[in-house]
Write an enzyme that holds these catalytic residues in place. Structure first.
Site, PDB file in Angstrom:
ATOM      1  N   VAL A  26     -52.344   0.971  32.988  1.00  9.15           N
ATOM      2  CA  VAL A  26     -53.774   0.825  33.253  1.00  9.15           C
ATOM      3  C   VAL A  26     -54.014   0.394  34.702  1.00  9.15           C
ATOM      4  CG1 VAL A  26     -55.864  -0.455  32.655  1.00  9.15           C
ATOM      5  CG2 VAL A  26     -54.340   0.347  30.850  1.00  9.15           C
ATOM      6  N   ASP A 212     -45.987  11.942  40.011  1.00  9.58           N
ATOM      7  CA  ASP A 212     -45.193  11.401  41.112  1.00  9.58           C
ATOM      8  C   ASP A 212     -46.028  10.435  41.932  1.00  9.58           C
ATOM      9  OD1 ASP A 212     -42.880  12.743  40.554  1.00  9.58           O
ATOM     10  OD2 ASP A 212     -43.189  14.337  42.016  1.00  9.58           O
ATOM     11  N   LYS A 234     -40.905   8.445  42.440  1.00  5.34           N
ATOM     12  CA  LYS A 234     -39.611   8.416  43.127  1.00  5.34           C
ATOM     13  C   LYS A 234     -39.801   7.634  44.430  1.00  5.34           C
ATOM     14  CE  LYS A 234     -37.895  12.829  41.340  1.00  5.34           C
ATOM     15  NZ  LYS A 234     -39.097  13.282  40.619  1.00  5.34           N
ATOM     16  N   GLY A 266     -47.705  17.741  47.163  1.00  7.23           N
ATOM     17  CA  GLY A 266     -47.459  18.975  47.904  1.00  7.23           C
ATOM     18  C   GLY A 266     -47.408  20.180  47.004  1.00  7.23           C
TER      19      GLY A 266
END
Length: 422
Positions: A26, A212, A234, A266
């Protein structure tokens, strides 16, 4: 409280203390909007997701690594309570009530004194929708309004004195049926407005989003509460979710009949390991949709005023991964050949190795005075540019405290365009 409608209001939190209790999913979804609002955010939590930890490491929030205790809400203007400890949530909520601080509770909306609306942005307008206890309805209506603003079907007149528009509504619309399988969505370089229309539509129809850290994190705040967000951040050379675990999560949720979006920064196939995920899904018999994204290799230089090609200056550009040093036996890059090229070199994931890379290029014949620009966190509010040459870039990057994510541009195109202030 449930018998009366909520009173909609826009909070101006810039420079004001906001306390977030709990560093989980959250918090990960709500923090970017609080940061964007300029709030002085204090996170109180003994642990945090990798993306939340990255916000603290980057100085965007202050993190007190401990459990909540009475008195933490002193001088706060707004509180978000989001732990998995009911007793701590209740205690924090009680303190907020006693201090008359508006408090959002992720575990008990009825006990909260404030609710978070489904929000979105389009054409310079902030849309906030509350429809009572139906978050899917709120999100669907929000999406319809924002999409109308973006494609021009809904007009939002601009007034000279209006700094920001707001809207509330209470009618439902169809957000679109979820697509089966998994969508690998390229989210672009960071600015949430740079995701493709198709990517945004798939995100709006998702049941599960595996995201990501370098994806457009502000979009996570627009997701309705029922959407499960899995942090696949990552963080460079820190905590990470193994690729095998990501593949397994994609397959598991797709097989459960969920509409799954893998939100990547990207483009999925530009150093994004998207093909590894597509291959794993194919082996498992899971349908996969690939949605290309705007690659940071061209968009980030562009956002910093650098064209990767320019008439009479550069007729080609080469995009290279810099995560492996030139002298590393694992390197697949022919640095000697790259040094002989006259065009532009664009390096991704190269902050740590830039000194060694620059030395290798110079040793293979690239002039030491070749211009270099480092663009950190391009297209976001934190974007900054550091200029150097091949001879100086290694030390300059260290002196300026350059950190990933950053795109490094090497070549004469760096000096093209309006002159930068000294």
């Amino acid at each position: 409280m449930s018998e009366n409608p909520a009173y909609p209001v826009g909070l101006r939190l810039s420079g004001r203390r906001v306390v977030v209790i709990g560093g989980g999913q959250v918090a990960q979804r709500r923090l970017p909007a609080l940061i964007a609002a300029g709030a002085d955010v204090v996170l109180i939590s003994s642990s945090a997701t990798p993306s939340v930890e990255a916000m603290a490491d980057g100085g965007e929030i202050r993190w007190e690594r401990r459990r909540y205790r009475d008195g933490d809400l002193a001088d706060a203007w707004y509180v978000l309570v989001a732990t998995n400890d009911p007793e701590a949530n209740a205690a924090a909520s009680a303190e907020a009530e006693s201090r008359r601080v508006w408090c959002v509770r992720s575990d008990d909306a009825e006990a909260a004194t404030a609710w978070t609306p489904a929000t979105g942005r389009g054409d310079g307008v902030t849309v906030a929708v509350l429809t009572g206890r139906d978050p899917r309805r709120s999100a669907a209506l929000r999406d319809a309004i924002v999409e109308g603003l973006r494609d021009g079907t809904l007009a939002a007149p601009h007034h000279r004195l209006a700094a920001e528009g707001q809207a509330t509504a209470a009618t439902a619309t169809n957000a679109g049926a979820p697509l089966p399988g998994v969508a690998l969505v390229g989210g672009g370089p960071g600015d949430p407005d740079l995701i493709t229309v198709r990517g945004r539509r798939l995100l709006a129809a998702a049941d599960v989003v595996i995201a990501d850290r370098l994806g457009p994190r502000d979009l996570l705040d627009e997701l309705p509460p029922h959407v499960e967000v899995i942090d696949a951040a990552k963080i460079p050379y820190g905590r990470f979710m193994a690729q095998e675990a990501i593949n397994a999560a994609l397959i598991e949720h797709a097989r459960a009949g969920k509409a799954v979006v893998r939100l990547k920064g990207g483009d999925p196939f530009v150093f994004g390991r998207g093909m590894e995920e597509a291959e794993a899904l194919a082996e498992a018999g899971i349908p996969c949709t690939v949605v290309p994204g705007i690659s940071s290799s061209i968009s980030v230089p562009g956002a910093a005023g650098i064209p990767v090609t320019h008439r009479g200056v550069a007729h080609e550009f080469t995009v290279v991964s810099g995560h492996v040093a030139p002298d590393d036996p694992r390197s697949l890059v022919d640095w000697a050949a790259l040094a002989r090229l006259r065009g532009t070199l664009v390096l991704l994931m190269a902050v740590e190795k830039i000194g060694a890379i620059a030395a290798a290029l110079v040793s293979h014949g690239r002039p030491a005075d070749t211009p270099v620009a480092i663009v950190q966190e391009g297209t976001t509010a934190a974007q900054r540019r550091v200029d150097a040459t091949l001879a100086t870039v290694g030390e300059r990057a260290k002196a300026e405290g350059v950190r990933p994510p950053a795109v490094i541009v090497i070549g004469d195109v760096v000096t093209v365009g309006p002159k930068r202030p000294a």
